[in-house]
Design an enzyme around this catalytic site. Structure first.
Site, mmCIF file in Angstrom:
data_model
loop_
_atom_site.group_PDB
_atom_site.id
_atom_site.type_symbol
_atom_site.label_atom_id
_atom_site.label_comp_id
_atom_site.label_asym_id
_atom_site.label_seq_id
_atom_site.Cartn_x
_atom_site.Cartn_y
_atom_site.Cartn_z
ATOM 1 N N CYS A 79 0.842 -1.186 0.000
ATOM 2 C CA CYS A 79 0.000 0.000 0.000
ATOM 3 C C CYS A 79 0.884 1.245 0.000
ATOM 4 C CB CYS A 79 -0.923 0.024 1.218
ATOM 5 S SG CYS A 79 -0.014 0.265 2.733
ATOM 6 N N CYS A 81 3.267 1.819 2.900
ATOM 7 C CA CYS A 81 4.512 1.032 2.859
ATOM 8 C C CYS A 81 5.568 1.763 2.037
ATOM 9 C CB CYS A 81 4.257 -0.330 2.218
ATOM 10 S SG CYS A 81 2.998 -1.300 3.049
ATOM 11 N N ASP A 123 -7.160 8.302 -30.080
ATOM 12 C CA ASP A 123 -6.060 8.609 -30.984
ATOM 13 C C ASP A 123 -6.686 8.673 -32.379
ATOM 14 O OD1 ASP A 123 -3.963 6.535 -32.784
ATOM 15 O OD2 ASP A 123 -3.374 8.566 -32.211
#
Lengths: 55, 745
Positions: free
Chosen positions: B14, B17, B431
């Site tokens: 996470c 951390c 695109d």
């Protein structure tokens, strides 16, 4: 049949690679390179008595 | 003196951390800066080698509770493979756990429920034997949840793990107490709950395993991008041509490139001429002419000629390397989305704890003797019943069926996260070349100067372009074939890159090319000019056809819009989604296509590196963005978007960088994906209701609210019934997705 004023090869007008109009006359060339040379100094190459298109 | 090293980091799951590891690293004396990437699980550290070394870094990270690897990583390379192996290993371990849990739960179930399984052997009913069977399930299969619970405790949050750990530990330890002091508890009619603990753990572990499978393969985009640059380059040193590893090419080196080769580094042409396919950089479908002074880029393909160039940017400075870095950064910035079930648990857990505490106090003070025992038993019962076993299955089962159904409609969804995010997308960016358009030029206009006809023009041009590898030639030939035209005999082809074709027909020389081509040969094409200019204004490419110095006509080619594009744009707009187009092409061409597609917002002349930037900008202003692309130059943007969607007809690299692939090359897949996402999330939410529903209904029973009326308290049978019904409901509800159909055909 005509002659390329730069390299003096004979060129068939319908099969020529390039053309230039100078003083009302049309000249035919065997390659684009020859046309480029001609366009830079047309009189130099014509002085040798190259024949304009005859037909 | 500063050294920079990139090492793998393990154990993070996470954002908190990441912060811990970064702090641990920067606290080491001699470290200038440390940056940790959660998604790629890497730490990049800049340090002074005189004061710090890798061993010290590892010790610091170890002290923080994580693991720093030993071997430094090269950019790209084997990373994806390593991560893929680690992921497969994790999955295998999960599977083993689930199987063990299942195998052990069966005898536990048989032994615990003699009412339902009267034929089960009597020795299985011995609580001590059940204890032995249940212990490995509780502490080995269930280990990840207990670890998660401790992690949650430390950070003062609650997740599914908290709920599972609390509930199953309550069940397990209560059962141990009942086993140790049977007489005490028998008076209350209390029973052990070994089967509840075991089944809950097994089912939630099953859910975790399914989720891991649904999370998908790690993206291989980086590795594939890296392989685009050739490993060796032909460098001219002291007049000799030498093959050297690309990494050893220096700025200023002269490099020779032959036809068909990939360019190794960025540079500038100094000798020769050629055409180069730069579609990976620009998305441009037509080859680019290169002459002395033209720039060339690493990773692009040289087509016809041979040339020498001087290296101007090498190694990490090439445009290709920049694209790779962009993809890496984009992939790294993806935060993992929190499970819906976790979010429910965060709210649910405190409520359950309060109810359990109230139950305990209520029974202790008001209950019959032995009131402490009743209080303990019923408080435990609340904790046990509050843990729904099907909650772990709610999301993964729906995702699995959903992605399977999507695949049946040509929409390949690579990750559960994509399916969960899609329905929240409020902006879709397309695109242009290859995505909104087909990507190859097609003939859009044929003009003839009488007495020549359009068929004459097309037929002669096609005859001249028969052997051509150029996209324009291919378009002309295709159109002629479509019309079934007979092609006149044409010979002696010569292609002049970037200009045109020179060939010989029986009637004379055939010239097919642009204006510059004709002027260089002294042909007067003014009769064709007015028509051609109008087309060029519209962004089309026009070639003139001349036979024996007589202009015959012109042919216009352009990249055409995909037929389903306008319908797709309209469908997205109807769903309240903003639609934009982004392209490296010039504004004129871009606007022409946009108009035809029905969208107003165009971002034109955007460099490949900036495409990702545009996406990031949209994201930063609060939008949830989906990007649809097909080319290598789209990879950073596809990775940056909240959801990247690649055309199945596009490059491998775009497909790798994206989360969703439209296998049928049909733009309507975007709408299908969006709808599927919405429906799947609805099913997930329904599943959570089913998963929690039965258990929530039984919480008052467990708390003892029905005791004064009917003397009813929670029993393993009731708990088991809740487990069974909720699991079946969740799975059945998820299977309903199999019958889903998109509203667009």
């Amino acid at each position: 049949m005509t002659t390329d004023p730069v390299c003096k090869m004979s060129v068939e007008p319908t099969k020529a690679a390039a053309q230039s109009v100078y003083k009302g006359q049309t000249y035919y060339f065997c390659a684009v390179g020859c046309k480029q040379k001609f366009d830079r100094e047309p009189d130099k190459y014509l002085a040798g008595g190259a024949s304009p298109m005859t037909r | 003196m500063s050294e920079r090293v990139t090492l793998p980091v393990r154990g993070m799951h996470c954002a908190a951390c990441v912060g811990k590891v970064e702090r641990a690293l920067t606290d080491v004396p001699g470290v200038d800066e440390a940056s940790v990437n959660l998604a790629t699980e890497r730490a990049t550290v800049a340090y002074d080698p005189a004061r710090a070394d890798v061993a010290r870094l590892r010790a610091a990270v170890d002290a923080a509770g994580y693991e720093l690897g030993e071997t430094p990583l090269l950019s790209g390379g084997h990373d994806a493979q390593d991560r893929e192996e680690a992921r497969a290993e994790d999955q295998r371990r999960l599977r083993t756990r689930v199987l063990a849990g299942a195998v052990l739960s069966v005898p536990i179930l048989l032994g615990s429920m003699p009412e339902i399984f009267p034929w089960a052997p009597a020795w299985l009913r011995d609580p001590w034997r059940l204890l032995i069977l249940a212990t490995p399930v509780q502490f080995w299969v269930g280990a990840p949840f207990h670890r998660g619970f401790l992690h949650d405790l430390r950070y003062r949050t609650a997740s599914m793990s908290t709920l599972v750990s609390l509930g199953t530990n309550a069940a397990y330890f209560f059962s141990v107490a009942v086993t140790l002091w049977p007489h005490t508890f028998m008076a209350l009619g209390a029973m052990p709950y070994y089967e509840t603990a075991a089944v809950v753990i097994t089912l939630v572990a099953l859910g975790r395993w399914l989720e891991a499978r649904a999370r998908g393969r790690t993206s291989d985009a980086i590795r594939r991008l890296v392989t685009l640059a050739p490993r060796t380059a032909r460098v001219i040193r002291d007049g000799l041509e030498v093959d050297v590893p690309t990494g050893e090419v220096e700025i200023g080196d002269l490099v020779r490139i032959r036809p068909g080769e990939r360019i190794p580094v960025d540079g500038e042409v100094v000798e020769g001429a050629s055409t180069v396919d730069e579609s990976m950089l620009t998305g441009e479908s037509l080859p680019i002419e290169k002459v002395v002074g033209s720039p060339v880029y690493a990773g692009t393909v040289n087509l016809t000629g041979s040339f020498v160039f001087r290296a101007t940017r090498v190694g990490a400075a090439t445009t290709l390397a920049r694209i790779i870095r962009l993809v890496e950064e984009a992939q790294g910035s993806r935060a993992p989305i929190q499970r819906l079930a976790d979010r429910v648990a965060t709210v649910f857990v405190p409520v359950v704890l309060v109810i359990a505490a109230a139950t305990f106090v209520g029974w202790w003070l008001l209950g019959p003797a032995p009131s402490l025992l009743y209080a303990l038993t019923n408080a435990v019962a609340v904790l046990v019943i509050a843990c729904p076993c099907a909650m772990g299955l709610a999301t993964p089962t729906a995702i699995m069926v959903g992605t399977g159904r999507g695949a049946e409609f040509g929409v390949l969804i690579k990750s559960a996260a994509a399916l969960e995010t899609l329905h929240r997308v409020d902006t879709v960016v397309f695109d242009k070349t290859g995505t909104l358009t087909v990507g190859r030029p097609a003939v859009t206009d044929v003009f003839a100067l009488p007495p020549a006809t359009e068929e004459d023009v097309l037929a002669l041009a096609a005859a001249a372009e028969l052997g051509s590898e150029h996209p324009i030639g291919a378009a002309i030939v295709a159109r002629a074939k479509e019309l079934g035209l007979a092609l006149p005999p044409v010979t002696a082809f010569a292609a002049v890159p970037g200009q045109g074709i020179d060939a010989m027909a029986p009637e004379g020389r055939v010239l097919l090319g642009n204006r510059a081509f004709m002027e260089a040969r002294g042909v007067d094409v003014s009769a064709l000019d007015s028509h051609a200019t109008a087309l060029a204004e519209d962004g089309q490419t026009v070639v003139y056809l001349v036979l024996a110095f007589r202009p015959l006509g012109s042919i216009a080619v352009a990249d055409v819009l995909r037929p389903e594009a306008p319908a797709t744009v309209a469908a997205l707009k109807a769903r309240g989604i903003d639609v934009l187009m982004v392209t490296g092409d010039d504004r004129r061409t871009a606007r022409a296509i946009a108009r035809r597609a029905g969208l107003e917002r165009v971002l034109a002349e955007v460099l490949p590196e900036d495409k990702a930037g545009e996406i990031a900008r949209l994201g930063a202003s609060g939008h949830r963005v989906a990007m649809v692309g097909d080319g290598i130059n789209d990879a950073p943007a596809l990775a940056q978007a909240d959801v990247g969607i690649a055309m199945g007809s596009g490059t491998d690299i775009a497909i790798e960088a994206a989360d969703v692939t439209l296998m049928r090359g049909d733009l309507r897949g975007v709408v299908v994906a969006h709808e599927l996402s919405r429906t799947t999330i609805r099913v997930v939410k329904q599943n959570l209701v089913w998963a929690f529903g039965y258990n929530v209904v039984l919480i008052p029973v467990a708390a003892g609210l029905l005791y004064p009326l009917w003397g009813v308290l929670l029993s393993p049978i009731l708990a088991g019934a809740a487990m069974a019904f909720s699991s079946v409901s969740v799975v059945t509800n998820s299977l309903r997705l199999k019958r889903w159909r998109p509203s667009v055909p």
